[in-house]
Design a protein around this motif. Structure first.
Motif, PDB file in Angstrom:
ATOM      1  N   UNK A  37       1.706  15.324   6.767  1.00  0.00           N
ATOM      2  CA  UNK A  37       0.437  14.353   7.108  1.00  0.00           C
ATOM      3  C   UNK A  37       0.356  13.974   8.453  1.00  0.00           C
ATOM      4  N   UNK A  38      -0.608  14.783   9.139  1.00  0.00           N
ATOM      5  CA  UNK A  38      -0.865  14.635  10.591  1.00  0.00           C
ATOM      6  C   UNK A  38      -1.619  13.167  11.144  1.00  0.00           C
ATOM      7  N   UNK A  39      -2.335  12.959  10.163  1.00  0.00           N
ATOM      8  CA  UNK A  39      -3.183  11.525  10.596  1.00  0.00           C
ATOM      9  C   UNK A  39      -3.668  11.197   9.076  1.00  0.00           C
ATOM     10  N   UNK A  40      -4.290  10.198   9.147  1.00  0.00           N
ATOM     11  CA  UNK A  40      -5.095   9.682   7.751  1.00  0.00           C
ATOM     12  C   UNK A  40      -6.097  10.754   7.414  1.00  0.00           C
ATOM     13  N   UNK A  49       0.707  -1.123   0.013  1.00  0.00           N
ATOM     14  CA  UNK A  49      -0.019   0.005  -0.005  1.00  0.00           C
ATOM     15  C   UNK A  49       0.818   1.191   0.010  1.00  0.00           C
ATOM     16  N   UNK A  50       0.357   2.197  -0.813  1.00  0.00           N
ATOM     17  CA  UNK A  50       1.189   3.609  -0.755  1.00  0.00           C
ATOM     18  C   UNK A  50       0.426   4.481   0.142  1.00  0.00           C
ATOM     19  N   UNK A  51      -0.586   4.004   0.744  1.00  0.00           N
ATOM     20  CA  UNK A  51      -1.312   5.154   1.758  1.00  0.00           C
ATOM     21  C   UNK A  51      -0.206   5.601   2.940  1.00  0.00           C
ATOM     22  N   UNK A  52      -0.149   6.757   2.737  1.00  0.00           N
ATOM     23  CA  UNK A  52       0.620   7.455   3.785  1.00  0.00           C
ATOM     24  C   UNK A  52       0.256   7.064   5.285  1.00  0.00           C
ATOM     25  N   UNK A  53       1.405   6.793   5.938  1.00  0.00           N
ATOM     26  CA  UNK A  53       1.365   6.266   7.619  1.00  0.00           C
ATOM     27  C   UNK A  53       1.109   7.664   8.413  1.00  0.00           C
ATOM     28  N   UNK A  54       0.229   7.455   9.313  1.00  0.00           N
ATOM     29  CA  UNK A  54      -0.039   8.682  10.097  1.00  0.00           C
ATOM     30  C   UNK A  54       0.957   8.836  11.307  1.00  0.00           C
ATOM     31  N   UNK A  55       1.381  10.021  11.640  1.00  0.00           N
ATOM     32  CA  UNK A  55       2.453  10.265  12.750  1.00  0.00           C
ATOM     33  C   UNK A  55       1.925   9.306  13.987  1.00  0.00           C
TER      34      UNK A  55
END
Length: 255
Positions: free
Chosen positions: A214-217, A2-8
């Motif tokens: 990107x702070x979260x999803x 998956x290329x979905x960015x990971x939240x902090x």
């Protein structure tokens, strides 16, 4: 993959202990879950950009507590019993802090409670993994667009008020250092997963690169570079501004 960015990494604290204004214990599972080796010196930052230096003390039982400097933070932001806080770890030593009141809604700190921050202050954080000098990005030529200031895709103009590629904000003091992009705007504009974007202020035609955080999803902020863009273009608190997607990773702003 998956290329979905990971939240902090983040954790929540409910303020119910009798001494929460003097020190605060972070959840023991937090560093274990994310395999973190947290440093002793931590920076706490709220949405206005104001920061506090706080010691994160590791006890003999491996619990971590905010100690020296925490009481000053608690006093300045007027923490109250029954409120809760969300801490987002940015990099290795910065926690962005969001405070929720007893209404379960975010609580903005009134201006008269803030320690005054001069408007000429530089951005407080630099992300080492991004090779971007935001202050040198002013006046670079933006990508070409159509004559009306909006790009086109398949013959359809983008950025109208009925489009997800358009939204408005009323600029407030807590937007000093960063602005959150509306989720549907960020998704439609293809900005999720991107490290930076371009901003152009149409009245002055000034162009600025900004870091996307990107702070979260569910939350994507314009951070480093935004403060400089806001000041350079004389943007005023209390005034409404529109943001329009225009071309790849380019956002145009206007009054």
């Amino acid at each position: 993959m998956s290329n979905t960015p990971q939240p902090n990494p983040s954790f929540v604290k409910v303020l119910v202990a009798h001494d929460f204004t003097q020190r605060l214990r972070i959840p023991p599972y937090f560093p274990r879950k994310h395999r973190l080796n947290l440093p002793e010196n931590i920076t706490l930052r709220i949405s206005s950009g104001k920061t506090w230096n706080v010691k994160l003390e590791k006890m003999q039982n491996n619990d971590h507590w905010f100690t020296n400097g925490w009481s000053k933070f608690a006093e300045d932001v007027k923490l109250g019993h029954g409120e809760f806080m969300v801490f987002y770890l940015i990099g290795q030593s910065i926690f962005d802090v969001t405070i929720y009141g007893q209404t379960c809604c975010t609580r903005e700190i009134p201006d008269d409670r803030l320690i005054k921050v001069e408007d000429d202050d530089a951005d407080h954080v630099r992300l080492s993994q991004i090779n971007l000098n935001a202050n040198d990005a002013i006046d670079k030529e933006p990508p070409k667009t159509s004559n009306d200031g909006a790009s086109t895709s398949g013959g359809r103009a983008l950025g109208t008020q009925n489009s997800p590629l358009y939204f408005e904000i009323v600029l407030k003091p807590h937007h000093k250092a960063r602005v959150s992009l509306r989720k549907e705007f960020a998704v439609a504009a293809g900005l999720t997963g991107q490290e930076s974007a371009g901003l152009e202020y149409l009245p002055t035609k000034r162009y600025q690169s900004v870091v996307l955080d990107q702070r979260s999803a569910y939350r994507l902020d314009m951070s480093i570079g935004w403060n400089n863009f806001r000041k350079t273009n004389g943007m005023v608190y209390g005034r409404r501004y529109s943001l329009v997607q225009s071309g790849k990773n380019v956002i145009k702003s206007r009054r």
